[in-house]
Write a protein that holds these residues in place. Structure first.
Motif, PDB file in Angstrom:
ATOM      1  N   SER A 199       0.838  -1.194   0.000  1.00 56.70           N
ATOM      2  CA  SER A 199       0.000   0.000   0.000  1.00 56.70           C
ATOM      3  C   SER A 199       0.873   1.244   0.000  1.00 56.70           C
ATOM      4  O   SER A 199       1.864   1.323   0.710  1.00 56.70           O
ATOM      5  N   GLY A 200       0.517   2.183  -0.838  1.00 53.94           N
ATOM      6  CA  GLY A 200       1.232   3.459  -0.857  1.00 53.94           C
ATOM      7  C   GLY A 200       2.473   3.450  -1.722  1.00 53.94           C
ATOM      8  O   GLY A 200       3.205   4.434  -1.753  1.00 53.94           O
ATOM      9  N   CYS A 201       2.692   2.384  -2.500  1.00 51.27           N
ATOM     10  CA  CYS A 201       3.911   2.328  -3.295  1.00 51.27           C
ATOM     11  C   CYS A 201       3.742   3.032  -4.635  1.00 51.27           C
ATOM     12  O   CYS A 201       4.688   3.135  -5.409  1.00 51.27           O
ATOM     13  N   GLY A 202       2.517   3.502  -4.961  1.00 44.22           N
ATOM     14  CA  GLY A 202       2.335   4.287  -6.185  1.00 44.22           C
ATOM     15  C   GLY A 202       1.590   3.574  -7.283  1.00 44.22           C
ATOM     16  O   GLY A 202       1.578   4.043  -8.423  1.00 44.22           O
ATOM     17  N   LYS A 203       0.905   2.487  -6.967  1.00 45.46           N
ATOM     18  CA  LYS A 203       0.203   1.726  -7.995  1.00 45.46           C
ATOM     19  C   LYS A 203      -0.928   2.552  -8.639  1.00 45.46           C
ATOM     20  O   LYS A 203      -0.993   2.683  -9.861  1.00 45.46           O
ATOM     21  N   SER A 204      -1.773   3.099  -7.756  1.00 44.74           N
ATOM     22  CA  SER A 204      -2.913   3.859  -8.289  1.00 44.74           C
ATOM     23  C   SER A 204      -2.425   5.074  -9.058  1.00 44.74           C
ATOM     24  O   SER A 204      -2.979   5.436 -10.105  1.00 44.74           O
TER      25      SER A 204
ATOM     26  N   ASP B   9      -8.300  -0.650 -11.484  1.00 38.11           N
ATOM     27  CA  ASP B   9      -7.649  -0.458 -10.186  1.00 38.11           C
ATOM     28  C   ASP B   9      -8.333  -1.332  -9.147  1.00 38.11           C
ATOM     29  O   ASP B   9      -9.463  -1.061  -8.745  1.00 38.11           O
ATOM     30  N   GLU B  10      -7.672  -2.377  -8.746  1.00 37.06           N
ATOM     31  CA  GLU B  10      -8.216  -3.344  -7.791  1.00 37.06           C
ATOM     32  C   GLU B  10      -9.662  -3.691  -8.109  1.00 37.06           C
ATOM     33  O   GLU B  10     -10.555  -3.445  -7.304  1.00 37.06           O
ATOM     34  N   PRO B  11      -9.913  -4.262  -9.270  1.00 31.99           N
ATOM     35  CA  PRO B  11     -11.288  -4.527  -9.672  1.00 31.99           C
ATOM     36  C   PRO B  11     -11.963  -5.553  -8.768  1.00 31.99           C
ATOM     37  O   PRO B  11     -13.183  -5.614  -8.731  1.00 31.99           O
TER      38      PRO B  11
END
Ligand SMILES: Nc1ncnc2c1ncn2[C@@H]1O[C@H](COP(=O)(O)OP(=O)(O)OP(=O)(O)O)[C@@H](O)[C@H]1O
Ligand SMILES: [Mg+2]
Lengths: 805, 239
Positions: free
Chosen positions: B40-45, B166-168
């Protein structure tokens, strides 16, 4: 517990800052308007209430034939009333007229009331000094109002026994009337014993005439139920005596309560200009409308905000709060907010009053009594409950399950209510816009319509018949003076005398006409155009009008008639020339024939609210012959004040004790529309405020709706919607409502305005464009208001709204 | 199809500056099914938003089917997005007031597709995601899996070249997740390029390539072979 109520209320207010501020400002405007208009309405209704006996005092008005009632009555009426009618306890007379006051070096024109000795038994003004019982006893007594006292003696005390020369006769001050803070219908002029008035009459016999109406008669009647019967009896009594002496066929009286006379703008010859009962009603209605608008805003936004409050309800219910506790909480919040709004509104009113007083030419003060504070408190609670109860019951009824499913904001009844309230608001706004547009246009029309005379560069000086001939010789030598004349009446003032014109081939056909005796150069001075024929001229010896009372047929004089009379007689301006018409035959005068020498264009007397009557103009040989009253001087355009000073010098050189009191004709003209102007501006102000309140409400609701839809907007944007498309979508949700509001409101406005316009003799055609403009205007207001929010929402980057998952 | 050349994107907060994408270079080819993994928070979105042109970049070169995105105006980017990209979100983001059918029709409407054609395309895609029997329903009346299938239908109805998800499956149970993943795999096999962010390593096997991020940098970038997968993720059952 109570403390907690307040704390929670404050937090909620603070949390929804925007909504709360919008609700608050709407309420402030609504309540402030309401208070202000109520103050005005109270003021308008409070005229004469300061007099102790006000309830028992009545004014006697005359109605002759189909004419409007008039307050001017015969001088002998009051005596007849007290000696012949038991139910009339007492009567008093008030006449008014102009006087010249000489004091130190100056001569001043003043208005004066001439009153009976029992004046103060009717109108118990408070005296700063002097004794009401004796103040009017001496024939040379003089009573001043506070302001006049200060004007002449620079103080309002210690002036009993001081002297002023009035119309050449010394008078002694016997009393000073204190300025009252409640309004009344007595002009603030000098007050003199009525004997002084008799000495102004052409003959003492006029005091006894039944057809010489020169005073306003007031009567005290303590038995209200006797009024109807008394009206009949007095009417018959008056009719029997007045019948032979004038041409009127019926003579009736109206016994009108003193408390009603200010708002009676039908009766003519009142001592002071009247107000308008219709306008007072209209303003009361508008003040309620604006208050309703403000309540609607509140309700609308509260229910809209319910979605956010929904969670609150769920949690509280789960914690065991009862429905009643919730209702209390929300009502307390509503009442607190209205109380705060009322407080701010009172401050606003306080600040706005000076401007309002100037606009309306009144002196209203905001005073706080226990009663008025209680009324304000009541108002706050009432508005709070009205505005807050729907949201309170609505919120307390929410089921927590619904809240969690997010069904609250879209609940059908809630949406429907909000939509109908918007329709209501825009309906009211559209109604007011149409109304004020049409009222403004009509007033504009009346003011700008051709008046039939040229009102620029003319001054009107009162009186001066004795010096007129000499004055004219000197005045016309002045390089800036074009012409000067004297006449019995002048445009902007009523025609006081009437006559009967009969076609000489049909003596039974009586045409009632106004009559204006004039001297030479009248038409030139007032810029009234001759349509045919020639002006009165010294070159013709028979122009001068002279009635021969011994041999009526031998009366001489030529006539100039106006176009209305020519039309009534069935002649074109050219055909009328040289025709003979018959005058007289009313009362005790015989018939006499006169030749028409000219037809002039119609010109308005009084103002354009009154129809132009058929008129005849006759030539007065000497100014005194036909009692000419007004001197008029036409200057070259752009003359300086010095020319007027020069005229004054000439005037005073001829008679040092006659004041040179002048008015520009343009000023007299605007003054005759002062009431209308005031009321039109007031209507405009309140229309503007109503629109502002509506726009504020819509803004709040749009902000709320849009906030609710930010995510949807982002999704649509991601799916390819353009900013313009989104704006259109956001704005469009309101446009059908606004259109619906117009569809409902405009027919109502149409019927009202049709009737209102029908009340005017000179009127515009129903301007359908006003309806179109109002519809357009309300749509634009709605669009602009919503667009402010829509543009911001629609042009935001979609990530910002989508990422907050 | 897509080339990133030393792309950076950082957010300036109240006190700290967060570098969400740090000097990243990357190429995505047509027909790939790229899964992005990472804490979480690594920049995926952020990466996905940049790819979808919902978010701008601070520096670097970004080309998309021949267009130099970093030099495009906001308006041109909106147009590119409209023409070529379909989005699927974790929370479905269906519009509550519109029915299933209307939700799917919406992008076609914005693409100015004529009415007849819209109806035909919607019918087709409804069949495709197997939700035709619910076409008149409002989203609130559907299960999460059904809602996500509607969202997918809406994303593919314009036949985009690139699908971004995004995280479907983030809000779905395992059974519904598998259904959705299967659907995405089918779409990929039919030729769509897909980039998907996921938290579930077991979903990687539906794709063709996997990217692991850490603190805005690419940690690992490899293609998915059914065999290597079997070796790496022995515990996970792959379809
Ligand atoms: N609008 C923003 N403003 C400020 N910082 C942001 C913003 N969006 C993302 N960030 C920061 O950028 C970093 C990357 O965020 P991002 O949303 O890409 O992470 P993520 O990998 O998607 O995490 P998750 O798996 O929790 O969704 C985070 O540290 C986040 O706090
Ligand atoms: Mg994320």
């Amino acid at each position: 517990m109570v403390k907690l109520l307040f704390i929670v209320a404050w937090r909620n207010f603070y949390r929804d800052k925007l909504t709360s501020l919008i609700q608050l400002s709407g309420l402030v405007i609504g309540i402030a308007c309401f208070i202000l208009i109520q103050l005005y309405v109270d003021h308008q209704k409070s005229f004469n209430s300061q007099f102790t006996a006000a309830k028992d005092i009545y004014r006697i008005n005359l109605i002759r034939d189909e004419n409007k009632p008039q307050a001017a009555t015969p001088l002998r009426l009051s005596k007849e009333l007290t000696s012949n009618f038991q139910q009339i306890n007492d009567a008093t007379r008030v006449s008014d007229g102009g006087v010249s006051v000489k004091h130190l070096q100056g001569v001043y024109a003043e208005k004066s009331l001439f009153v009976d000795r029992n004046y103060f038994e009717f109108f118990d003004f408070e005296l700063i000094e002097g004794d009401v019982l004796t103040a009017l006893n001496a024939p040379d007594s003089l009573i001043l109002h506070e302001d006049t006292a200060v004007k002449y003696f620079s103080r309002s005390q210690g002036i009993i026994g001081k002297r002023l020369t009035i119309n050449g006769k010394e008078h002694q001050v016997t009393g000073v009337i204190k300025k009252s803070n409640t309004p009344h219908t007595m002009p603030l002029t000098l007050v003199l014993p009525i004997e002084s008035y008799f000495s102004l009459l052409p003959s003492q016999a006029w005091q006894e005439r039944w057809n010489y109406n020169a005073t306003v008669t007031f009567a005290k009647i303590d038995n209200e139920s006797a009024i109807d019967n008394l009206t009949r009896l007095v009417s018959d009594y008056y009719d029997q005596r007045a019948k032979g002496s004038s041409s009127f066929k019926t003579n009736r009286v109206v016994i009108e309560p003193l408390l009603d006379i200010y708002l009676d703008n039908v009766t003519t010859y009142s001592l002071t200009p009247p107000g308008s009962a219709v306008m007072v009603t209209i303003f009361s209605v508008i003040s309620f409308m604006i208050l309703v608008l403000a309540c609607v805003n509140f309700t609308n936004l509260s229910t809209a905000a319910a979605m956010r409050r929904g969670k609150d309800v769920g949690v509280r219910k789960a914690l065991g709060a009862s429905k009643n506790q919730l209702i209390t909480q929300y009502l307390v919040e509503a009442i607190l907010l209205t109380a705060l709004a009322t407080l701010i509104a009172v401050l606003t009113v306080k600040l706005a009053l000076p401007a309002f007083n100037t606009l309306m030419n009144v002196e209203i003060n905001l005073t706080f009594s226990l009663l008025s504070s209680a009324q304000l408190f009541g108002l706050a609670i009432f508005v709070g409950i009205v505005a807050g109860s729907y949201p309170a019951f609505y919120l307390s009824n929410l089921s927590p399950a619904h809240v969690l499913k997010g069904l609250v904001a879209t609940s059908k009844s809630g949406v429907l209510l909000r939509q109908s309230l918007i329709v209501l608001q825009f309906g009211i706004a559209a109604f007011l816009v149409v109304t004020s547009l049409i009222v403004n246009w009509q007033m504009q029309y009346v003011k700008n319509m051709p008046q039939g005379f040229d009102r620029e560069n003319v001054i009107i000086v009162s009186r001066g018949a004795d010096i007129f001939n000499a004055f004219k010789i000197q005045a016309v030598r002045h390089p800036d003076v074009i012409s000067t004349t004297m006449s019995h009446t002048v445009p902007t003032k009523p025609t006081r005398t009437s006559n009967i014109v009969r076609p000489s081939n049909d003596i039974t056909n009586e045409i009632w006409v106004g009559s204006n005796p004039v001297s030479f150069d009248f038409f030139q001075t007032f810029g009234i155009k001759l349509l045919s024929g020639r002006d009165f001229s010294k070159a013709y010896t028979n122009d001068v009008y002279e009635e021969n009372k011994n041999d009526w047929q031998a009366s001489t004089g030529k006539l100039i008639i106006n176009q209305s009379l020519a039309t009534t007689l069935g002649w074109s301006p050219e055909e009328a020339i040289d025709q003979m018409v018959t005058l007289g035959g009313g009362g005790d005068d015989g018939l006499h024939n006169h030749q028409i020498i000219a037809v002039v264009e119609d010109s308005h007397y009084i103002n354009a609210k009154n129809a132009i009557p058929p008129m005849i103009y006759v030539l007065s040989g000497q100014p005194q012959d036909l009692s000419l009253r007004w001197t008029a001087i036409r200057f070259k355009a752009g003359t300086s004040l010095q020319s007027i000073k020069d005229m004054e010098q000439v005037w005073l050189g001829l008679n040092g004790s006659l004041a040179f009191k002048y008015d520009w004709l343009t000023d007299l003209f605007s003054a005759s529309y002062r009431n209308e102007n005031q009321q039109t501006s007031l209507l405009n102000v309140f229309t503007f405020l109503a629109i502002a309140v509506t726009a504020i409400g819509l803004f709040g609701l749009a902000a709320f709706n849009t906030q609710r839809r930010v995510k949807e907007i982002a999704v649509r944007k991601v799916l390819g919607a353009s900013t313009a498309q989104l704006c259109f979508m956001l704005v469009n949700q309101f446009s059908s409502l606004v259109v619906l509001a117009n569809v409902i409101a405009l027919p109502v406005a149409y019927f009202l305005m049709r009737d209102w316009l029908n009340g005017f003799i000179y009127r515009i055609d129903m301007p359908y464009s006003a309806y179109l403009l109002s519809a357009l205007f309300s749509l634009i207001i709605a669009y602009v208001t919503v667009m402010v929010i829509a543009v911001k929402a629609a042009s935001a980057k979609p990530v910002d709204s989508l990422s907050c998952e | 199809m897509i080339t990133f050349n030393n792309i950076s994107r950082s957010f300036i907060g109240d006190e700290v500056e967060t570098v969400a994408i740090d000097n990243m270079s990357l190429t995505i080819n047509k027909g790939e099914f790229l899964s992005i993994l990472g804490p979480s928070g690594c920049g995926k979105s952020t990466l996905l938003n940049v790819l979808g042109m919902l978010d701008s970049i601070d520096q670097g070169g970004f080309s998309f089917i021949g267009h130099q995105v970093d030099q495009c105006s906001e308006k041109q980017r909106a147009e590119l997005r409209k023409q070529h990209i379909g989005f699927i979100f974790q929370s479905f983001n269906l519009i509550d007031e519109l029915t299933v059918e209307q939700n799917i029709e919406l992008p076609l409407y914005y693409h100015k597709v004529p009415k007849e054609e819209r109806k035909r395309l919607v019918d087709k895609v409804l069949q495709r995601v197997d939700i035709a029997h619910r076409r008149k329903h409002l989203p609130a009346k559907l299960s999460g899996g059904q809602q996500q299938r509607v969202a997918i239908a809406r994303a593919i109805v314009t036949q985009p070249d690139l699908i971004l998800a995004d995280e479907p499956t983030g809000n779905l149970d395992s059974k519904n997740s598998e259904q959705v993943m299967g659907l995405l795999q089918e779409l990929n096999q039919e030729g769509s390029t897909i980039v998907m962010v996921t938290h579930a390593p077991e979903h990687v096997c539906y794709g063709t390539r996997v990217l692991e991020l850490l603190d805005g940098k690419v940690l690992k970038d490899e293609s998915v072979q059914q065999e290597t997968l079997a070796a790496d993720l022995t515990e996970v059952a792959c379809g």
